[in-house]
Design a protein around this motif. Structure first.
Motif, PDB file in Angstrom:
ATOM      1  N   LEU A   2       0.853  -1.173   0.000  1.00  0.00           N
ATOM      2  CA  LEU A   2       0.000   0.000   0.000  1.00  0.00           C
ATOM      3  C   LEU A   2       0.892   1.227   0.000  1.00  0.00           C
ATOM      4  CD1 LEU A   2      -2.810   1.315   0.252  1.00  0.00           C
ATOM      5  CD2 LEU A   2      -2.492   1.204   2.748  1.00  0.00           C
ATOM      6  N   VAL A   3       0.670   2.123  -0.960  1.00  0.00           N
ATOM      7  CA  VAL A   3       1.401   3.388  -1.019  1.00  0.00           C
ATOM      8  C   VAL A   3       0.386   4.489  -0.735  1.00  0.00           C
ATOM      9  CG1 VAL A   3       2.807   4.935  -2.430  1.00  0.00           C
ATOM     10  CG2 VAL A   3       3.023   2.464  -2.713  1.00  0.00           C
ATOM     11  N   GLU A  11      -1.523  15.169  -4.748  1.00  0.00           N
ATOM     12  CA  GLU A  11      -1.862  15.961  -5.938  1.00  0.00           C
ATOM     13  C   GLU A  11      -1.158  15.413  -7.171  1.00  0.00           C
ATOM     14  OE1 GLU A  11      -1.464  20.204  -5.435  1.00  0.00           O
ATOM     15  OE2 GLU A  11      -2.183  20.056  -3.364  1.00  0.00           O
ATOM     16  N   ALA A  12       0.106  15.071  -7.037  1.00  0.00           N
ATOM     17  CA  ALA A  12       0.865  14.544  -8.179  1.00  0.00           C
ATOM     18  C   ALA A  12       0.310  13.203  -8.647  1.00  0.00           C
ATOM     19  CB  ALA A  12       2.344  14.409  -7.812  1.00  0.00           C
ATOM     20  N   ALA A  13      -0.073  12.351  -7.684  1.00  0.00           N
ATOM     21  CA  ALA A  13      -0.572  11.017  -8.025  1.00  0.00           C
ATOM     22  C   ALA A  13      -2.047  11.029  -8.414  1.00  0.00           C
ATOM     23  CB  ALA A  13      -0.364  10.064  -6.849  1.00  0.00           C
ATOM     24  N   GLY A  14      -2.757  12.082  -8.027  1.00  0.00           N
ATOM     25  CA  GLY A  14      -4.182  12.130  -8.305  1.00  0.00           C
ATOM     26  C   GLY A  14      -4.979  11.179  -7.426  1.00  0.00           C
ATOM     27  N   ALA A  15      -4.390  10.758  -6.313  1.00  0.00           N
ATOM     28  CA  ALA A  15      -5.049   9.829  -5.388  1.00  0.00           C
ATOM     29  C   ALA A  15      -4.360   9.926  -4.031  1.00  0.00           C
ATOM     30  CB  ALA A  15      -4.951   8.404  -5.906  1.00  0.00           C
ATOM     31  N   GLU A  16      -5.056   9.481  -3.010  1.00  0.00           N
ATOM     32  CA  GLU A  16      -4.464   9.467  -1.676  1.00  0.00           C
ATOM     33  C   GLU A  16      -3.757   8.158  -1.368  1.00  0.00           C
ATOM     34  OE1 GLU A  16      -7.357  10.672   1.200  1.00  0.00           O
ATOM     35  OE2 GLU A  16      -7.446  12.698   0.384  1.00  0.00           O
ATOM     36  N   ALA A  29      11.296  -3.048  -5.165  1.00  0.00           N
ATOM     37  CA  ALA A  29      11.593  -3.636  -3.860  1.00  0.00           C
ATOM     38  C   ALA A  29      12.457  -2.739  -2.977  1.00  0.00           C
ATOM     39  CB  ALA A  29      12.257  -4.998  -4.044  1.00  0.00           C
ATOM     40  N   THR A  30      12.873  -1.587  -3.476  1.00  0.00           N
ATOM     41  CA  THR A  30      13.667  -0.642  -2.692  1.00  0.00           C
ATOM     42  C   THR A  30      13.024   0.735  -2.769  1.00  0.00           C
ATOM     43  OG1 THR A  30      15.063   0.018  -4.551  1.00  0.00           O
ATOM     44  CG2 THR A  30      15.831  -1.867  -3.229  1.00  0.00           C
ATOM     45  N   VAL A  31      13.419   1.601  -1.852  1.00  0.00           N
ATOM     46  CA  VAL A  31      12.920   2.975  -1.869  1.00  0.00           C
ATOM     47  C   VAL A  31      13.259   3.642  -3.208  1.00  0.00           C
ATOM     48  CG1 VAL A  31      13.256   5.265  -0.842  1.00  0.00           C
ATOM     49  CG2 VAL A  31      12.935   3.264   0.623  1.00  0.00           C
ATOM     50  N   GLY A  32      14.466   3.442  -3.690  1.00  0.00           N
ATOM     51  CA  GLY A  32      14.866   4.039  -4.963  1.00  0.00           C
ATOM     52  C   GLY A  32      14.063   3.503  -6.140  1.00  0.00           C
ATOM     53  N   GLY A  33      13.815   2.196  -6.136  1.00  0.00           N
ATOM     54  CA  GLY A  33      13.011   1.600  -7.201  1.00  0.00           C
ATOM     55  C   GLY A  33      11.598   2.135  -7.204  1.00  0.00           C
ATOM     56  N   LEU A  34      11.021   2.274  -6.006  1.00  0.00           N
ATOM     57  CA  LEU A  34       9.679   2.841  -5.908  1.00  0.00           C
ATOM     58  C   LEU A  34       9.678   4.300  -6.348  1.00  0.00           C
ATOM     59  CD1 LEU A  34       6.714   2.708  -5.124  1.00  0.00           C
ATOM     60  CD2 LEU A  34       7.412   3.257  -2.776  1.00  0.00           C
ATOM     61  N   ALA A  35      10.668   5.068  -5.916  1.00  0.00           N
ATOM     62  CA  ALA A  35      10.761   6.470  -6.321  1.00  0.00           C
ATOM     63  C   ALA A  35      10.837   6.595  -7.840  1.00  0.00           C
ATOM     64  CB  ALA A  35      11.976   7.132  -5.671  1.00  0.00           C
ATOM     65  N   ASP A  36      11.664   5.770  -8.465  1.00  0.00           N
ATOM     66  CA  ASP A  36      11.794   5.807  -9.926  1.00  0.00           C
ATOM     67  C   ASP A  36      10.478   5.457 -10.609  1.00  0.00           C
ATOM     68  OD1 ASP A  36      14.456   6.459  -9.545  1.00  0.00           O
ATOM     69  OD2 ASP A  36      15.201   4.450 -10.019  1.00  0.00           O
ATOM     70  N   LEU A  37       9.780   4.457 -10.082  1.00  0.00           N
ATOM     71  CA  LEU A  37       8.489   4.068 -10.642  1.00  0.00           C
ATOM     72  C   LEU A  37       7.480   5.209 -10.531  1.00  0.00           C
ATOM     73  CD1 LEU A  37       6.538   1.761 -11.689  1.00  0.00           C
ATOM     74  CD2 LEU A  37       5.912   1.523  -9.281  1.00  0.00           C
ATOM     75  N   LEU A  38       7.437   5.875  -9.370  1.00  0.00           N
ATOM     76  CA  LEU A  38       6.490   6.974  -9.180  1.00  0.00           C
ATOM     77  C   LEU A  38       6.792   8.150 -10.098  1.00  0.00           C
ATOM     78  CD1 LEU A  38       6.088   6.923  -5.293  1.00  0.00           C
ATOM     79  CD2 LEU A  38       4.604   5.884  -7.039  1.00  0.00           C
ATOM     80  N   VAL A  39       8.066   8.457 -10.276  1.00  0.00           N
ATOM     81  CA  VAL A  39       8.444   9.547 -11.192  1.00  0.00           C
ATOM     82  C   VAL A  39       8.068   9.190 -12.622  1.00  0.00           C
ATOM     83  CG1 VAL A  39      10.404  10.813 -12.177  1.00  0.00           C
ATOM     84  CG2 VAL A  39      10.238  10.475  -9.696  1.00  0.00           C
ATOM     85  N   ALA A  40       8.322   7.957 -13.033  1.00  0.00           N
ATOM     86  CA  ALA A  40       7.960   7.527 -14.392  1.00  0.00           C
ATOM     87  C   ALA A  40       6.450   7.574 -14.595  1.00  0.00           C
ATOM     88  CB  ALA A  40       8.481   6.113 -14.661  1.00  0.00           C
ATOM     89  N   GLY A  43       5.408  11.835 -13.377  1.00  0.00           N
ATOM     90  CA  GLY A  43       6.087  12.967 -14.000  1.00  0.00           C
ATOM     91  C   GLY A  43       6.799  13.936 -13.085  1.00  0.00           C
ATOM     92  N   PRO A  44       7.051  15.155 -13.613  1.00  0.00           N
ATOM     93  CA  PRO A  44       7.903  16.132 -12.937  1.00  0.00           C
ATOM     94  C   PRO A  44       7.405  16.587 -11.570  1.00  0.00           C
ATOM     95  CG  PRO A  44       7.335  16.880 -15.165  1.00  0.00           C
ATOM     96  CD  PRO A  44       6.609  15.611 -14.920  1.00  0.00           C
ATOM     97  N   THR A  45       6.107  16.660 -11.375  1.00  0.00           N
ATOM     98  CA  THR A  45       5.601  17.073 -10.066  1.00  0.00           C
ATOM     99  C   THR A  45       5.978  16.050  -9.011  1.00  0.00           C
ATOM    100  OG1 THR A  45       3.776  18.260 -11.109  1.00  0.00           O
ATOM    101  CG2 THR A  45       3.551  17.766  -8.778  1.00  0.00           C
ATOM    102  N   MET A  46       5.817  14.771  -9.329  1.00  0.00           N
ATOM    103  CA  MET A  46       6.214  13.726  -8.388  1.00  0.00           C
ATOM    104  C   MET A  46       7.726  13.700  -8.225  1.00  0.00           C
ATOM    105  SD  MET A  46       5.169  11.451  -6.216  1.00  0.00           S
ATOM    106  CE  MET A  46       3.493  10.933  -6.609  1.00  0.00           C
ATOM    107  N   ALA A  47       8.458  14.005  -9.277  1.00  0.00           N
ATOM    108  CA  ALA A  47       9.924  14.041  -9.185  1.00  0.00           C
ATOM    109  C   ALA A  47      10.368  15.057  -8.130  1.00  0.00           C
ATOM    110  CB  ALA A  47      10.540  14.364 -10.539  1.00  0.00           C
ATOM    111  N   ARG A  48       9.714  16.214  -8.091  1.00  0.00           N
ATOM    112  CA  ARG A  48      10.049  17.220  -7.080  1.00  0.00           C
ATOM    113  C   ARG A  48       9.715  16.716  -5.679  1.00  0.00           C
ATOM    114  NH1 ARG A  48       8.345  20.360 -11.308  1.00  0.00           N
ATOM    115  NH2 ARG A  48       6.189  20.545 -10.576  1.00  0.00           N
ATOM    116  N   VAL A  49       8.594  16.029  -5.549  1.00  0.00           N
ATOM    117  CA  VAL A  49       8.201  15.507  -4.236  1.00  0.00           C
ATOM    118  C   VAL A  49       9.223  14.489  -3.744  1.00  0.00           C
ATOM    119  CG1 VAL A  49       6.486  14.123  -3.000  1.00  0.00           C
ATOM    120  CG2 VAL A  49       5.734  15.938  -4.544  1.00  0.00           C
ATOM    121  N   VAL A  50       9.576  13.499  -4.568  1.00  0.00           N
ATOM    122  CA  VAL A  50      10.484  12.451  -4.095  1.00  0.00           C
ATOM    123  C   VAL A  50      11.914  12.962  -3.922  1.00  0.00           C
ATOM    124  CG1 VAL A  50       9.060  10.583  -5.008  1.00  0.00           C
ATOM    125  CG2 VAL A  50      10.950  11.434  -6.369  1.00  0.00           C
TER     126      VAL A  50
END
Length: 82
Positions: A2-3, A11-16, A29-40, A43-50
């Motif tokens: 659950l994320v 706001e970036a994800a459009g969901a809570e 399976a890692t924080v970095g992998g999840l961060a990369d997935l969320l940015v992909a 987009g850029p708004t999520m990139a700023r958040v992570v």
């Protein structure tokens, strides 16, 4: 897993929150992998958040990109104030 997203992350994800399947080691399976997935995915708004926020993995702050993720990850934007 659950994320859950808060403030600018929501706001970036459009969901809570959403469920993301951890496919295999080295993917999400890692924080970095999840961060990369969320940015992909979001987009850029999520990139700023992570880039400036933090991840709570099962209630513990994790900033190391190699840290394993757990059953729940909260994506938190940077907070101002004191």
């Amino acid at each position: 897993m659950l994320v859950r997203y808060f403030a600018a992350a929501a706001e970036a994800a459009g969901a809570e929150e959403e469920r993301i399947e951890v496919l295999h080691e080295g993917d999400t399976a890692t924080v970095g992998g999840l961060a990369d997935l969320l940015v992909a995915r979001y987009g850029p708004t999520m990139a700023r958040v992570v880039a400036n926020g933090s991840f709570l993995v099962d209630g513990v702050v994790r900033r190391d990109r190699d840290a394993p993720i757990g059953a729940q990850v909260d994506v938190l934007p940077p907070f101002a104030g004191g």
